[in-house]
Design an enzyme around this catalytic site. Sequence first.
Site, PDB file in Angstrom:
ATOM      1  N   TRP A 294       0.956  -1.070   0.065  1.00  0.00           N
ATOM      2  CA  TRP A 294      -0.029  -0.023   0.023  1.00  0.00           C
ATOM      3  C   TRP A 294       1.031   1.277  -0.045  1.00  0.00           C
ATOM      4  O   TRP A 294       0.465   2.210  -0.707  1.00  0.00           O
ATOM      5  CB  TRP A 294      -0.847  -0.124   1.245  1.00  0.00           C
ATOM      6  CG  TRP A 294      -1.528   1.331   1.582  1.00  0.00           C
ATOM      7  CD1 TRP A 294      -1.360   2.433   2.111  1.00  0.00           C
ATOM      8  CD2 TRP A 294      -2.752   1.853   0.397  1.00  0.00           C
ATOM      9  NE1 TRP A 294      -2.115   3.432   2.057  1.00  0.00           N
ATOM     10  CE2 TRP A 294      -2.963   3.163   1.009  1.00  0.00           C
ATOM     11  CE3 TRP A 294      -3.606   1.276  -0.579  1.00  0.00           C
ATOM     12  CZ2 TRP A 294      -4.072   3.862   0.555  1.00  0.00           C
ATOM     13  CZ3 TRP A 294      -4.556   2.022  -1.079  1.00  0.00           C
ATOM     14  CH2 TRP A 294      -4.878   3.280  -0.581  1.00  0.00           C
ATOM     15  N   ASN A 357      -3.546   1.956  12.564  1.00  0.00           N
ATOM     16  CA  ASN A 357      -4.041   2.155  11.403  1.00  0.00           C
ATOM     17  C   ASN A 357      -5.449   2.177  11.269  1.00  0.00           C
ATOM     18  O   ASN A 357      -6.287   2.664  10.597  1.00  0.00           O
ATOM     19  CB  ASN A 357      -3.421   1.339  10.392  1.00  0.00           C
ATOM     20  CG  ASN A 357      -3.997   1.691   8.998  1.00  0.00           C
ATOM     21  OD1 ASN A 357      -3.634   2.811   8.517  1.00  0.00           O
ATOM     22  ND2 ASN A 357      -4.585   0.650   8.191  1.00  0.00           N
ATOM     23  N   TRP A 375     -11.318  16.868   3.844  1.00  0.00           N
ATOM     24  CA  TRP A 375     -10.347  15.707   4.255  1.00  0.00           C
ATOM     25  C   TRP A 375      -9.008  16.456   4.178  1.00  0.00           C
ATOM     26  O   TRP A 375      -8.067  16.149   4.929  1.00  0.00           O
ATOM     27  CB  TRP A 375     -10.245  14.747   3.140  1.00  0.00           C
ATOM     28  CG  TRP A 375     -10.196  15.090   1.617  1.00  0.00           C
ATOM     29  CD1 TRP A 375     -10.964  15.446   0.769  1.00  0.00           C
ATOM     30  CD2 TRP A 375      -8.693  15.296   1.097  1.00  0.00           C
ATOM     31  NE1 TRP A 375     -10.609  15.839  -0.443  1.00  0.00           N
ATOM     32  CE2 TRP A 375      -9.257  15.857  -0.505  1.00  0.00           C
ATOM     33  CE3 TRP A 375      -7.586  15.171   1.325  1.00  0.00           C
ATOM     34  CZ2 TRP A 375      -8.120  16.006  -1.188  1.00  0.00           C
ATOM     35  CZ3 TRP A 375      -6.565  15.312   0.463  1.00  0.00           C
ATOM     36  CH2 TRP A 375      -6.719  15.812  -1.003  1.00  0.00           C
ATOM     37  N   TRP A 398      -6.128   9.627   3.132  1.00  0.00           N
ATOM     38  CA  TRP A 398      -7.271  10.756   3.167  1.00  0.00           C
ATOM     39  C   TRP A 398      -8.363  10.460   1.996  1.00  0.00           C
ATOM     40  O   TRP A 398      -9.249  10.790   2.398  1.00  0.00           O
ATOM     41  CB  TRP A 398      -6.813  12.072   3.599  1.00  0.00           C
ATOM     42  CG  TRP A 398      -6.456  12.114   5.060  1.00  0.00           C
ATOM     43  CD1 TRP A 398      -5.327  12.065   5.864  1.00  0.00           C
ATOM     44  CD2 TRP A 398      -7.444  12.401   5.987  1.00  0.00           C
ATOM     45  NE1 TRP A 398      -5.485  12.224   7.155  1.00  0.00           N
ATOM     46  CE2 TRP A 398      -6.478  12.545   7.406  1.00  0.00           C
ATOM     47  CE3 TRP A 398      -8.841  12.575   6.165  1.00  0.00           C
ATOM     48  CZ2 TRP A 398      -7.365  12.624   8.555  1.00  0.00           C
ATOM     49  CZ3 TRP A 398      -9.364  12.770   7.430  1.00  0.00           C
ATOM     50  CH2 TRP A 398      -8.686  12.866   8.657  1.00  0.00           C
TER      51      TRP A 398
END
Length: 493
Positions: A294, A357, A375, A398
């Site tokens: 990721w 997380n 955001w 985000w």
Amino acid sequence: MIEDFTASKMARDSDKPVLLWFRQDLRLADNPALCAAMASGQPVLPVYILDDETPGAWRTGGAARWWLHHSLAALSRDLDALSTPLVLRRGDSRQIIADLVSETGATAVYWNRCYEPFARKRDETIKAALKRDGIAARSFNSALLHEPWTVENKAGEPFRVYSAFWRACLAKDGPETPLPAPEALESAPAPQGDRLADWALLPTVPNWARSFETAWTPGEAGARDRLTGFLDAAVNRYKAERDRPDIEATSRLSPHLHFGEIGPRQIWHATQAAMAAGGASEASALKFLSEVGWREFAHHLLYHNDTLPDHPLRPEFADFPWHENGDALAAWQRGRTGFPIVDAGMRELWATGWMHNRVRMIVASFLVKDLLIPWQEGEAWFWDTLVDADLANNAASWQWVAGCGADAAPYFRIFNPVLQGEKFDPDGAYVRRWVPELAKMPASHIHKPWLAPDDVMRQAGVTLGETYPTPIVDHGTARDRALDAFSRIKKAA
């Protein structure tokens, strides 16, 4: 004659240094730029530049500056052990590199690549200027398993979906074996540099980072110990328990990775070795590596989308009806929303510079979907308060939660903070740690204290609105409002 001239020039150049420009690669092991500088046969002059000008609004935030101070101190000690000083300078990197080349007579500058848009533009300018002056300029990959431009879909385009991206990465040849740290280093005479203390990277009055010191050990040795400890103890629990903030089941390597105290190749090979030796289950180890994936994907997105930190990847979200609410934003930042799992996460962030997380997703969903606050406000707060603040990861994550990024969560996925707390902190241990005013609440009510009977509240010593805030929003009403806003955006797309 030509051969004599060439030999003479090589002899002269061999006495001149190679500038080794440290950036987000604050380690000696698996450092390609360092290894290349040593292979040149010339003395090596390590340099770190604190450049607050080039990044603009994305200059290193407060919590990350604390980490940077201690990471540079650790790197300096490691270099001192090789009788090599680390030269510190502060200012615009373009000018300082030019100054150092002039002061030292350096014939080359080596560095490991950064991928932020401002860093790429800066590095291209520096490389062009050095080459115009006959100075060698070489850059290397130390931060990623695969360079962003080397992973493409079948159409030769960048990926927009993580799962497809990671499959493509896994189909490529594995990352190269990590390079060893040097046992000796030929250093060059060092020009005058700054004192690390004079940069004032550490908070003083008040020292809001005091509790960081017991939570973290910045530096290459700290990174190595954390990886080893994770692979020895927690990796086999990772897949099953990684979403539990009340359990130590994650690696907490993110700040070490951001500052380059450890590299992804080292993590990859150490994890593969643990699997091969039978010390790590394949399912958990591969899940752990997918989280490294990721991070790769986030850098892939940023490399191909320069505006990722500021503007929605999905253009229709430019017209999203966000609400500007300073009081609600401040309550979220201080961990005073009245939703215990949200408040616990925000207080953990303030106390340690880090947040689990799963809780990051919960608090982010609450900000952008329950409160409809942009955001970018959450991104900016995380940037200043996270020790692992990373432009690519921060922006991509985000946008994922907000529903406006690549591979984004469906707009109708709105985390219920009560259900999330009950599922991932079932006994309330995480909330009790970070929201001590609720410590005596029973598990059955700790995630929704406003529904607790009066006698339970009295026994727990909780008075809503006094010892602990009432919820600043009704989640059911907020959810309906968010769904309406998102559905209108979807129809307009």
